[in-house]
Motif scaffolding. Structure first.
Motif, PDB file in Angstrom:
ATOM      1  N   LEU A 101      49.910  -1.372  11.287  1.00 28.33           N
ATOM      2  CA  LEU A 101      49.336  -1.593  12.420  1.00 28.33           C
ATOM      3  C   LEU A 101      47.969  -0.997  12.810  1.00 28.33           C
ATOM      4  CD1 LEU A 101      49.531  -1.068  15.970  1.00 28.33           C
ATOM      5  CD2 LEU A 101      49.935   1.567  15.334  1.00 28.33           C
ATOM      6  N   GLY A 102      47.643  -0.565  11.623  1.00 26.96           N
ATOM      7  CA  GLY A 102      46.212  -0.593  10.853  1.00 26.96           C
ATOM      8  C   GLY A 102      45.343  -2.017  10.758  1.00 26.96           C
ATOM      9  N   GLY A 103      46.272  -2.639   9.738  1.00 27.93           N
ATOM     10  CA  GLY A 103      45.523  -3.849   9.138  1.00 27.93           C
ATOM     11  C   GLY A 103      45.395  -4.061  11.291  1.00 27.93           C
ATOM     12  N   LEU A 104      46.017  -4.781  11.830  1.00 29.83           N
ATOM     13  CA  LEU A 104      46.172  -5.396  12.904  1.00 29.83           C
ATOM     14  C   LEU A 104      44.790  -4.581  14.049  1.00 29.83           C
ATOM     15  CD1 LEU A 104      46.919  -7.006  15.282  1.00 29.83           C
ATOM     16  CD2 LEU A 104      48.525  -5.696  15.695  1.00 29.83           C
ATOM     17  N   VAL A 105      44.534  -3.478  14.046  1.00 27.31           N
ATOM     18  CA  VAL A 105      43.267  -2.536  14.382  1.00 27.31           C
ATOM     19  C   VAL A 105      41.999  -3.704  13.855  1.00 27.31           C
ATOM     20  CG1 VAL A 105      42.562  -0.255  14.930  1.00 27.31           C
ATOM     21  CG2 VAL A 105      44.656  -0.430  15.316  1.00 27.31           C
TER      22      VAL A 105
END
Length: 382
Positions: A101-105
């Motif tokens: 999720l952090g990578g997507l952000v």
């Protein structure tokens, strides 16, 4: 590569200890070495060319030896580590689950793509930083052991994932390479453990000590470079070979003189050389000129902190443990090294990833200080 070129690199490696000599600020040796590479490389004087074949080979050897020393210092034979393994593995798993999720952000905020790469970076840990830092502060209690277990699990999993996310088309080959390295390491472990009690082995090692043969060192380096060769031939990182060999030595229980010998060779030349070459590969000027890449660095720092704070909260660790677990070194270095060699990332993006990793060293130092204060407070009230 000329002798003068090599002498310049070795001299640059001394910048790390000189910057770290001051007791007023936390400046790890590795920071000085990378900065020296930045000054001498493409971002500065351009006198060190990281694409030189000999230089690249020596830098790869330094990376493998760095992870060998780190693996050797994982306290696998300490019962307290086994007690903290469950919580540490759970914390690493929580961080790994939140990291995509952090990578997507990061990818959406910056428009740079590389979601999977950012996810691996955010999930990673750094035994290379955490173990020496905790050892220097004499932190070896239950809370420290949980953090050590967490970063060790995260390190191994992330190292395995790096070639998969950077080279998806070679994922099967990289996975096979990881399995081959792990299998060979297990064979070395069982053979070494079975031979160690033999009387003839004891006599041979004793004679080696008396005559200065350094057989333990010779065998360790031979196996190390063999595993590193297998890893590189099958598209995975030499980090895996180095770390696997270090864990084998730690599990068998190598002599103290082996640790001293390895550290002398590694930290005296090969590891500083690796970090100088890494700094020489970076393009700091391009990073400064691209706000989106500065945003990449800032986002990685903030999200790394948030993700490991969540992992600490879920596993009921103190906030200081979450700060310590943010430390990154080996995985970002592998991402930059492999990514630049395979032209998957740009030198400017590599600079952003490295800058974010260096910032986590300060977070780790802060967390270590807070954990030391907490430990002292508990000891006083006990």
């Amino acid at each position: 590569m000329s002798l003068g070129h090599l002498a310049l690199i070795v001299a640059a490696g001394l910048a790390g200890p000189l910057l770290a000599a001051s007791r007023r600020a936390f400046v790890p040796v590795v920071v000085g070495e990378i900065l020296a590479g930045v000054v001498l490389g493409r971002s500065g004087l351009d006198v060190v060319h990281a694409d030189n074949a000999t230089l690249s080979f020596l830098a790869d050897a330094g990376f493998a030896m760095l992870m060998l020393t780190v693996g050797m210092h994982v306290p696998l034979r300490d019962g307290r580590l086994r007690h903290g393994l469950a919580r540490g593995a759970l914390a690493a798993a929580v961080a790994g689950l939140v990291a995509p999720l952090g990578g997507l952000v990061v990818a959406e905020l910056t428009g740079t793509g590389h979601v999977a790469v950012y996810a691996v970076l955010l999930a990673s840990g750094s035994a290379a930083i955490v173990l020496p830092t905790l050892r220097e502060r004499r932190l070896d209690g239950p809370e420290a052991m949980v953090v050590i277990a967490q970063v060790t699990v995260a390190d191994v999993a992330s190292i395995l994932a790096v070639p998969l996310v950077l080279q998806p088309s070679r994922a099967a080959n990289a996975a096979l390479g990881g399995l081959l390295v792990a299998g060979c390491a297990l064979v070395v472990f069982f053979v070494g453990r079975s031979l160690r009690p033999k009387p003839w082995v004891h006599r041979l090692r004793k004679r080696s000590k008396q005559r200065g043969w350094a057989l333990d060192l010779r065998l360790s380096l031979a196996v190390l470079f063999g595993l590193a060769w297998i890893a590189q031939e099958h598209g995975t990182s030499v980090l895996l070979g180095g770390f696997a060999m270090g864990l084998v030595v730690a599990a068998i229980g190598g002599p103290k003189r082996l640790s001293t010998q390895v550290r002398g060779i590694a930290e005296g030349f090969f590891v500083p050389l690796f970090f100088v070459v890494l700094g020489a590969r970076l393009d700091i000027s391009a990073l400064v000129g691209h706000p989106d890449l500065l945003l990449v660095a800032g986002s990685l720092i903030v999200l790394n902190l948030v993700i490991h704070a969540i992992a600490a909260l879920v596993t009921r660790q103190p906030p200081s443990a979450g700060l310590i677990a943010t430390a990154q070194l080996g995985v970002p270095a592998a991402v930059v090294q492999i990514g630049l060699q395979e032209h998957v990332i740009t030198p400017a993006l590599g600079a952003a990833v490295t800058a974010a990793a260096l910032a986590t060293l300060a977070l780790c130092a802060l967390g270590t200080t807070l954990l030391a204060r907490r430990t002292d407070a508990v000891a006083l009230t006990a």
